[in-house]
Design an enzyme around this catalytic site. Structure first.
Site, PDB file in Angstrom:
ATOM      1  N   ARG A  96       0.846  -1.208   0.000  1.00 18.16           N
ATOM      2  CA  ARG A  96       0.000   0.000   0.000  1.00 18.16           C
ATOM      3  C   ARG A  96       0.873   1.247   0.000  1.00 18.16           C
ATOM      4  O   ARG A  96       0.565   2.232  -0.659  1.00 18.16           O
ATOM      5  CB  ARG A  96      -0.872   0.022   1.263  1.00 18.16           C
ATOM      6  CG  ARG A  96      -2.007  -0.969   1.243  1.00 18.16           C
ATOM      7  CD  ARG A  96      -3.011  -0.670   2.340  1.00 18.16           C
ATOM      8  NE  ARG A  96      -2.703  -1.291   3.602  1.00 18.16           N
ATOM      9  CZ  ARG A  96      -3.235  -2.436   4.042  1.00 18.16           C
ATOM     10  NH1 ARG A  96      -4.107  -3.092   3.306  1.00 18.16           N
ATOM     11  NH2 ARG A  96      -2.923  -2.916   5.220  1.00 18.16           N
ATOM     12  N   PHE A 102     -11.499  -5.093  -5.654  1.00 15.51           N
ATOM     13  CA  PHE A 102     -11.512  -5.973  -4.465  1.00 15.51           C
ATOM     14  C   PHE A 102     -11.010  -5.175  -3.256  1.00 15.51           C
ATOM     15  O   PHE A 102     -10.081  -5.576  -2.561  1.00 15.51           O
ATOM     16  CB  PHE A 102     -10.637  -7.222  -4.669  1.00 15.51           C
ATOM     17  CG  PHE A 102     -10.909  -7.977  -5.941  1.00 15.51           C
ATOM     18  CD1 PHE A 102     -11.918  -8.932  -5.994  1.00 15.51           C
ATOM     19  CD2 PHE A 102     -10.169  -7.732  -7.095  1.00 15.51           C
ATOM     20  CE1 PHE A 102     -12.168  -9.646  -7.158  1.00 15.51           C
ATOM     21  CE2 PHE A 102     -10.421  -8.431  -8.267  1.00 15.51           C
ATOM     22  CZ  PHE A 102     -11.420  -9.395  -8.300  1.00 15.51           C
ATOM     23  N   SER A 132     -17.636  -6.561  -4.343  1.00 13.07           N
ATOM     24  CA  SER A 132     -18.990  -7.085  -4.527  1.00 13.07           C
ATOM     25  C   SER A 132     -19.774  -7.057  -3.216  1.00 13.07           C
ATOM     26  O   SER A 132     -20.997  -7.187  -3.231  1.00 13.07           O
ATOM     27  CB  SER A 132     -18.931  -8.518  -5.067  1.00 13.07           C
ATOM     28  OG  SER A 132     -18.132  -9.313  -4.219  1.00 13.07           O
ATOM     29  N   ALA A 153     -16.511  -7.662  -9.630  1.00 15.17           N
ATOM     30  CA  ALA A 153     -15.285  -7.174 -10.259  1.00 15.17           C
ATOM     31  C   ALA A 153     -15.203  -7.570 -11.730  1.00 15.17           C
ATOM     32  O   ALA A 153     -14.787  -6.776 -12.568  1.00 15.17           O
ATOM     33  CB  ALA A 153     -14.072  -7.715  -9.517  1.00 15.17           C
ATOM     34  N   CYS A 168      -3.043 -14.037  -3.373  1.00 19.41           N
ATOM     35  CA  CYS A 168      -2.751 -14.454  -1.995  1.00 19.41           C
ATOM     36  C   CYS A 168      -3.045 -15.939  -1.808  1.00 19.41           C
ATOM     37  O   CYS A 168      -3.095 -16.431  -0.686  1.00 19.41           O
ATOM     38  CB  CYS A 168      -3.553 -13.614  -1.002  1.00 19.41           C
ATOM     39  SG  CYS A 168      -5.315 -13.766  -1.202  1.00 19.41           S
TER      40      CYS A 168
HETATM   41  N1  SAH Z   1      -7.432  -5.491  -1.199  1.00 21.26           N
HETATM   42  C1  SAH Z   1      -7.979  -5.700   0.127  1.00 21.26           C
HETATM   43  C2  SAH Z   1      -8.187  -7.156   0.461  1.00 21.26           C
HETATM   44  C3  SAH Z   1      -9.033  -7.889  -0.528  1.00 21.26           C
HETATM   45  S1  SAH Z   1      -9.905  -9.214   0.167  1.00 21.26           S
HETATM   46  C4  SAH Z   1      -7.107  -5.025   1.161  1.00 21.26           C
HETATM   47  O1  SAH Z   1      -6.023  -4.520   0.841  1.00 21.26           O
HETATM   48  O2  SAH Z   1      -7.507  -4.992   2.310  1.00 21.26           O
HETATM   49  C5  SAH Z   1     -10.902  -9.705  -1.157  1.00 21.26           C
HETATM   50  C6  SAH Z   1     -12.148  -8.877  -1.361  1.00 21.26           C
HETATM   51  O3  SAH Z   1     -12.698  -9.265  -2.605  1.00 21.26           O
HETATM   52  C7  SAH Z   1     -13.256  -9.082  -0.331  1.00 21.26           C
HETATM   53  O4  SAH Z   1     -13.598  -7.853   0.253  1.00 21.26           O
HETATM   54  C8  SAH Z   1     -14.449  -9.652  -1.126  1.00 21.26           C
HETATM   55  O5  SAH Z   1     -15.708  -9.116  -0.730  1.00 21.26           O
HETATM   56  C9  SAH Z   1     -14.122  -9.186  -2.517  1.00 21.26           C
HETATM   57  N2  SAH Z   1     -14.670 -10.010  -3.608  1.00 21.26           N
HETATM   58  C10 SAH Z   1     -14.719 -11.360  -3.702  1.00 21.26           C
HETATM   59  N3  SAH Z   1     -15.229 -11.737  -4.887  1.00 21.26           N
HETATM   60  C11 SAH Z   1     -15.472 -10.598  -5.587  1.00 21.26           C
HETATM   61  C12 SAH Z   1     -15.988 -10.317  -6.893  1.00 21.26           C
HETATM   62  N4  SAH Z   1     -16.318 -11.308  -7.739  1.00 21.26           N
HETATM   63  N5  SAH Z   1     -16.091  -9.033  -7.260  1.00 21.26           N
HETATM   64  C13 SAH Z   1     -15.742  -8.023  -6.437  1.00 21.26           C
HETATM   65  N6  SAH Z   1     -15.259  -8.232  -5.200  1.00 21.26           N
HETATM   66  C14 SAH Z   1     -15.123  -9.498  -4.769  1.00 21.26           C
END
Ligand code: SAH
Length: 395
Positions: free
Chosen positions: A213, A229, A252, A281, A339
């Site tokens: 970040r 995400f 989402s 997404a 991850c």
């Molecule tokens: N980038 C974040 C962590 C991501 S965790 C950080 O730095 O804190 C993954 C995230 O993806 C979750 O919040 C989940 O709700 C979201 N997610 C899962 N499937 C998804 C999809 N198909 N479209 C959009 N978001 C999604």
């Protein structure tokens, strides 16, 4: 109290002699001691009777997780010692400071405490047990945490409903073991975050992206940023701090979007740079206009939780990366992550390579990223490395 003993089959001590901390069930010489209970601490011996160490027993493919090599019984101060070693490392890393009180104190095998995760958010520690042994040790862990004076933890929240093997019938609770709710705001690199350990994913925040970040922040000036995400909006907050002219966050989950909006408001009250979208997404990337963004972050959930899901996962990575490469403005930057522990660095890179080739653009790798130093990898346990990232320049 003497511990029950487990004896290995002939030759099955080899990986343990190289300090790999897992005993697989197939390595154990039958029969197991009678009345051996899941989560018990056991002593492990090689076939010839040589002492290997002590560990937590569990029913499943990983049958014992070694706590201490070369010891026949862990001392009463075992947890206090290991936790204080873990804290010493975080202090050496400069992570416990007034403008940074959010960090991982215990990263399982990486801190020689297999099955245990401890994240610190100011005066509250959130602990997760991934093994029955650590579930039974939870009170010892909690008490040791509050006894570590320079840690400054007064409250310990235990959150293992989703992390313990469900077959173990352990009655895992989500509850305060010590103290109670005090504040949910923690500070990372001077930025504030509302951490929802009660309802959030994992311990409420993805501490493992801290360094990434920060790097993202340094690329954000003057750019239009898309954070896919976004979850709690960590990357979005750093992009704003870094001087982005537009930041769009996508997740989402409505809950995630609410968390993101709250974190933006906490750091930049009344701003007009940030917008958020609770949408899928894949749909968002398919529908987005070309050249709408100069910086795109792709940090999806673990697409492959198990090896069986690998092929679909790689396809998923390829698809989202291809969309980003096809549509990002010239001179754009993509931060892309995986991850999934089941996806190797090479496999991830190959998926990103295929996406690049599909877009037919000139693309270079600027940085190769991983997890930060408070998520250390025990060199004898390479499985502990899971976060992989690439920063790419798209012409
Ligand atoms: N980038 C974040 C962590 C991501 S965790 C950080 O730095 O804190 C993954 C995230 O993806 C979750 O919040 C989940 O709700 C979201 N997610 C899962 N499937 C998804 C999809 N198909 N479209 C959009 N978001 C999604």
């Amino acid at each position: 109290m003497s511990l029950k003993e487990i004896r290995l089959k002939r030759g099955k001590e080899e990986s343990l002699d190289r300090f790999h901390p897992w005993v697989f069930s197939g390595a154990i010489s039958e029969p197991l001691p009678t009345d051996l209970e899941e989560g018990e601490t056991v002593t492990v011996y090689a076939h010839d009777g040589r002492l290997i160490g002590t560990g937590h027993f569990q029913i499943g493919s990983i049958a014992v997780r070694i706590l201490e090599f070369g010891s026949a019984a862990p001392g009463d101060d075992f947890f206090e010692k290991r936790l204080s070693d873990a804290l010493r490392l975080r202090k050496a890393l400069g992570l416990a400071r007034p403008d940074n009180n959010a960090y991982r104190l215990v990263h399982g095998e990486g801190d020689f405490l297999p099955g245990l995760v401890v994240d610190i958010y100011g005066c509250t520690a959130v602990i997760q047990a991934h093994s029955p042994g650590m579930h039974f040790a939870r009170m010892k862990v909690a008490e040791s945490l509050v006894r570590l004076a320079d840690l400054g933890v007064r409250n310990v929240y235990y959150k293992s409903e989703t992390t313990l093997p469900y077959k173990a019938h352990l009655d895992p609770q989500n509850t305060y073991l010590i103290g109670d709710f005090e504040t949910s705001v923690a500070t990372e690199n001077g930025l504030q975050f509302n951490i929802d350990w009660l309802r959030g994913q994992k311990t409420g925040f993805f501490l493992d992206q801290r360094d990434n970040r920060e790097l993202l922040g340094s690329y954000s000036r003057g750019r239009r940023v898309l954070n896919m995400f976004c979850y709690t909006g960590g990357f979005s907050v750093y992009a704003m701090k870094g001087g982005a002219i537009q930041v769009d966050s996508v997740d989402s989950s409505e809950k995630a979007i609410t968390l993101t909006d709250a974190n933006i408001e906490l750091n930049f009250p009344g701003q007009s740079v940030h917008r958020s979208y609770a949408v899928d997404a894949f749909k968002f990337l398919d529908n987005m206009e070309k050249n709408a963004y100069d910086l795109i972050i792709l940090d999806p959930p673990a697409f492959a939780k198990h090896r069986s899901a690998l092929r679909n996962a790689l396809r998923g990575y390829q698809r989202i990366n291809a969309r980003a490469f096809e549509k990002i403005a010239p001179g754009g930057i993509v931060f892309t992550f995986s991850c999934s522990q089941a996806v190797s660095r090479e496999q991830f890179r190959l998926a990103v390579f295929s996406a690049a080739a599909q877009s037919r653009r000139r693309i270079r790798i600027l940085h190769q990223l991983t997890q930060p130093a408070d998520h250390p990898v025990n060199i004898y346990h390479p499985e502990g490395e899971y976060l992989k990232g690439l920063v790419l320049y798209v012409e």
